[in-house]
Design a protein around this motif. Structure first.
Motif, PDB file in Angstrom:
ATOM      1  N   PRO A 165       0.806  -1.231   0.000  1.00 35.43           N
ATOM      2  CA  PRO A 165       0.000   0.000   0.000  1.00 35.43           C
ATOM      3  C   PRO A 165       0.834   1.274   0.000  1.00 35.43           C
ATOM      4  O   PRO A 165       0.310   2.353  -0.302  1.00 35.43           O
ATOM      5  CB  PRO A 165      -0.829  -0.129   1.284  1.00 35.43           C
ATOM      6  N   GLU A 166       2.118   1.180   0.324  1.00 35.33           N
ATOM      7  CA  GLU A 166       2.958   2.384   0.343  1.00 35.33           C
ATOM      8  C   GLU A 166       3.450   2.786  -1.047  1.00 35.33           C
ATOM      9  O   GLU A 166       4.032   3.874  -1.210  1.00 35.33           O
ATOM     10  CB  GLU A 166       4.166   2.170   1.267  1.00 35.33           C
ATOM     11  N   TYR A 167       3.229   1.956  -2.059  1.00 39.32           N
ATOM     12  CA  TYR A 167       3.667   2.269  -3.417  1.00 39.32           C
ATOM     13  C   TYR A 167       2.670   3.206  -4.095  1.00 39.32           C
ATOM     14  O   TYR A 167       1.452   3.011  -3.991  1.00 39.32           O
ATOM     15  CB  TYR A 167       3.807   0.986  -4.244  1.00 39.32           C
ATOM     16  N   ARG A 168       3.200   4.201  -4.806  1.00 42.11           N
ATOM     17  CA  ARG A 168       2.360   5.155  -5.523  1.00 42.11           C
ATOM     18  C   ARG A 168       2.302   4.811  -7.013  1.00 42.11           C
ATOM     19  O   ARG A 168       3.202   4.158  -7.547  1.00 42.11           O
ATOM     20  CB  ARG A 168       2.896   6.577  -5.344  1.00 42.11           C
ATOM     21  N   ASP A 169       1.253   5.266  -7.659  1.00 42.30           N
ATOM     22  CA  ASP A 169       1.108   5.032  -9.103  1.00 42.30           C
ATOM     23  C   ASP A 169       2.129   5.872  -9.869  1.00 42.30           C
ATOM     24  O   ASP A 169       2.457   6.997  -9.477  1.00 42.30           O
ATOM     25  CB  ASP A 169      -0.302   5.396  -9.558  1.00 42.30           C
TER      26      ASP A 169
ATOM     27  N   LEU B   7       5.696  25.811 -11.644  1.00 40.71           N
ATOM     28  CA  LEU B   7       5.077  24.822 -10.768  1.00 40.71           C
ATOM     29  C   LEU B   7       4.481  25.489  -9.542  1.00 40.71           C
ATOM     30  O   LEU B   7       5.036  26.463  -9.009  1.00 40.71           O
ATOM     31  CB  LEU B   7       6.106  23.779 -10.331  1.00 40.71           C
ATOM     32  N   THR B   8       3.343  24.991  -9.092  1.00 40.02           N
ATOM     33  CA  THR B   8       2.739  25.483  -7.859  1.00 40.02           C
ATOM     34  C   THR B   8       3.427  24.844  -6.655  1.00 40.02           C
ATOM     35  O   THR B   8       4.259  23.943  -6.796  1.00 40.02           O
ATOM     36  CB  THR B   8       1.238  25.156  -7.843  1.00 40.02           C
ATOM     37  N   GLU B   9       3.072  25.322  -5.469  1.00 47.66           N
ATOM     38  CA  GLU B   9       3.683  24.789  -4.257  1.00 47.66           C
ATOM     39  C   GLU B   9       3.306  23.323  -4.053  1.00 47.66           C
ATOM     40  O   GLU B   9       4.128  22.526  -3.588  1.00 47.66           O
ATOM     41  CB  GLU B   9       3.239  25.624  -3.052  1.00 47.66           C
ATOM     42  N   GLU B  10       2.074  22.968  -4.390  1.00 44.75           N
ATOM     43  CA  GLU B  10       1.653  21.576  -4.243  1.00 44.75           C
ATOM     44  C   GLU B  10       2.416  20.664  -5.203  1.00 44.75           C
ATOM     45  O   GLU B  10       2.825  19.555  -4.831  1.00 44.75           O
ATOM     46  CB  GLU B  10       0.148  21.465  -4.496  1.00 44.75           C
ATOM     47  N   GLU B  11       2.626  21.124  -6.445  1.00 48.34           N
ATOM     48  CA  GLU B  11       3.358  20.315  -7.417  1.00 48.34           C
ATOM     49  C   GLU B  11       4.823  20.163  -7.028  1.00 48.34           C
ATOM     50  O   GLU B  11       5.413  19.094  -7.192  1.00 48.34           O
ATOM     51  CB  GLU B  11       3.238  20.931  -8.807  1.00 48.34           C
ATOM     52  N   LYS B  12       5.428  21.236  -6.491  1.00 47.54           N
ATOM     53  CA  LYS B  12       6.807  21.136  -6.019  1.00 47.54           C
ATOM     54  C   LYS B  12       6.916  20.163  -4.853  1.00 47.54           C
ATOM     55  O   LYS B  12       7.855  19.354  -4.780  1.00 47.54           O
ATOM     56  CB  LYS B  12       7.322  22.519  -5.607  1.00 47.54           C
ATOM     57  N   PHE B  13       5.953  20.232  -3.936  1.00 43.63           N
ATOM     58  CA  PHE B  13       5.968  19.322  -2.790  1.00 43.63           C
ATOM     59  C   PHE B  13       5.780  17.872  -3.252  1.00 43.63           C
ATOM     60  O   PHE B  13       6.416  16.955  -2.727  1.00 43.63           O
ATOM     61  CB  PHE B  13       4.853  19.712  -1.811  1.00 43.63           C
ATOM     62  N   ASP B  14       4.919  17.671  -4.264  1.00 44.75           N
ATOM     63  CA  ASP B  14       4.695  16.323  -4.777  1.00 44.75           C
ATOM     64  C   ASP B  14       5.953  15.766  -5.446  1.00 44.75           C
ATOM     65  O   ASP B  14       6.277  14.585  -5.289  1.00 44.75           O
ATOM     66  CB  ASP B  14       3.535  16.342  -5.772  1.00 44.75           C
ATOM     67  N   GLN B  15       6.669  16.609  -6.192  1.00 47.10           N
ATOM     68  CA  GLN B  15       7.911  16.157  -6.817  1.00 47.10           C
ATOM     69  C   GLN B  15       8.969  15.809  -5.785  1.00 47.10           C
ATOM     70  O   GLN B  15       9.692  14.822  -5.937  1.00 47.10           O
ATOM     71  CB  GLN B  15       8.426  17.231  -7.773  1.00 47.10           C
ATOM     72  N   GLU B  16       9.089  16.619  -4.743  1.00 44.60           N
ATOM     73  CA  GLU B  16      10.045  16.304  -3.684  1.00 44.60           C
ATOM     74  C   GLU B  16       9.655  15.030  -2.935  1.00 44.60           C
ATOM     75  O   GLU B  16      10.516  14.252  -2.530  1.00 44.60           O
ATOM     76  CB  GLU B  16      10.135  17.474  -2.703  1.00 44.60           C
ATOM     77  N   LEU B  17       8.347  14.822  -2.784  1.00 46.20           N
ATOM     78  CA  LEU B  17       7.878  13.629  -2.076  1.00 46.20           C
ATOM     79  C   LEU B  17       8.128  12.368  -2.889  1.00 46.20           C
ATOM     80  O   LEU B  17       8.426  11.305  -2.326  1.00 46.20           O
ATOM     81  CB  LEU B  17       6.385  13.780  -1.771  1.00 46.20           C
ATOM     82  N   ARG B  18       8.046  12.481  -4.206  1.00 45.55           N
ATOM     83  CA  ARG B  18       8.275  11.312  -5.061  1.00 45.55           C
ATOM     84  C   ARG B  18       9.723  10.842  -5.028  1.00 45.55           C
ATOM     85  O   ARG B  18      10.013   9.702  -5.396  1.00 45.55           O
ATOM     86  CB  ARG B  18       7.868  11.635  -6.498  1.00 45.55           C
ATOM     87  N   LYS B  19      10.644  11.704  -4.638  1.00 45.23           N
ATOM     88  CA  LYS B  19      12.050  11.319  -4.582  1.00 45.23           C
ATOM     89  C   LYS B  19      12.326  10.310  -3.473  1.00 45.23           C
ATOM     90  O   LYS B  19      13.319   9.576  -3.551  1.00 45.23           O
ATOM     91  CB  LYS B  19      12.922  12.556  -4.380  1.00 45.23           C
ATOM     92  N   THR B  20      11.470  10.272  -2.481  1.00 43.30           N
ATOM     93  CA  THR B  20      11.703   9.397  -1.328  1.00 43.30           C
ATOM     94  C   THR B  20      10.673   8.279  -1.218  1.00 43.30           C
ATOM     95  O   THR B  20      10.790   7.453  -0.309  1.00 43.30           O
ATOM     96  CB  THR B  20      11.674  10.220  -0.037  1.00 43.30           C
TER      97      THR B  20
END
Length: 241
Positions: A39-43, A58-71
């Motif tokens: 369940p921890e895997y993202r699409d 990029l918006t703040e949400e998109e930047k946060f999502d990109q940083e989150l995808r790195k980990t």
């Protein structure tokens, strides 16, 4: 031996009925398909526009999502999907329809050579043209490919509809998939059947695409003939309802 087999079948039938009764007794309990991902895997993100967007827009949400995808853990993308900026669904469709005997490697090679031939011909025309005509010459093979197929797409087609024991050719509006299929089919058929056999396939397709880009050649005439037949049968249009 037969008696033991009958007993085994009865045992499995009782077990199946028991599972069904449990599922009916507990509506919240549903059968799900097992997955190799937790369940921890993202699409995966396979949208090309997502990667083409500059960082400044990029918006703040998109930047946060990109940083989150790195980990985070990401699922593997499907086989038929890709995020490559060079991927084109229309070129993939053309390649699949041009393929023979399942030889996808050869079909891709022919498609690449076709786009190279289109670009070389346009650059030769660009360098040979006077200075005032250089701006009007299109040199991007992808733009030429899309515009050529768009010029070959028919708007109205004929569909056989039975009425009173006879089949009538009724004019109907074609969906986008049908228009695209007919355009690709006509171009490939024209190259295989009407061109000289000693001419290579990339040379045939590139020549036909360039002529269709300028609204010339038999494929455009074939589209006009279909429109004329649909116009002649317009009195039968009410049969499609």
């Amino acid at each position: 031996m037969a008696a033991s087999a009958v007993k085994a079948v009865r045992g499995w039938s009782h077990l199946t009925l028991g599972v069904q009764s449990v599922v009916l007794r507990f509506p919240g309990l549903t059968q799900v398909r097992w997955s190799c991902y937790g369940p921890e895997y993202r699409d995966p993100q396979i949208d090309k526009e997502y990667y083409r967007k500059p960082l400044a827009k990029l918006t703040e949400e998109e930047k946060f999502d990109q940083e989150l995808r790195k980990t985070q853990h990401i699922k593997a993308a499907p086989v038929m999907k890709t995020s490559s900026v060079f991927e084109d669904p229309l070129i993939s469709k053309f390649t699949n329809m041009m393929m023979k005997g399942g030889n996808k490697v050869l079909a891709r090679s022919l498609m690449t050579q076709t786009l190279e031939a289109v670009k070389m011909k346009q650059f030769e025309k660009y360098h040979a043209a006077p200075a005032e005509e250089e701006a009007t010459i299109e040199r991007n093979p992808y733009t030429i490919f899309h515009q050529a197929l768009k010029n070959c797409e028919p708007v109205i087609g004929l569909v056989p509809i039975p009425k009173g024991g006879h089949f009538y050719q009724v004019p109907v509006l074609l969906a986008y998939q049908q228009r695209r299929f007919l355009a690709i089919k006509w171009v490939i058929t024209e190259c295989r059947e009407k061109k000289h056999r000693r001419m290579l396939m990339p040379e045939k397709v590139s020549h036909e695409l360039l002529q269709a880009f300028h609204s010339q050649r038999p494929v455009i005439k074939r589209k006009h003939n279909m429109h004329k037949m649909a116009e002649a049968n317009r009195a039968l249009a009410h049969y499609c309802w």
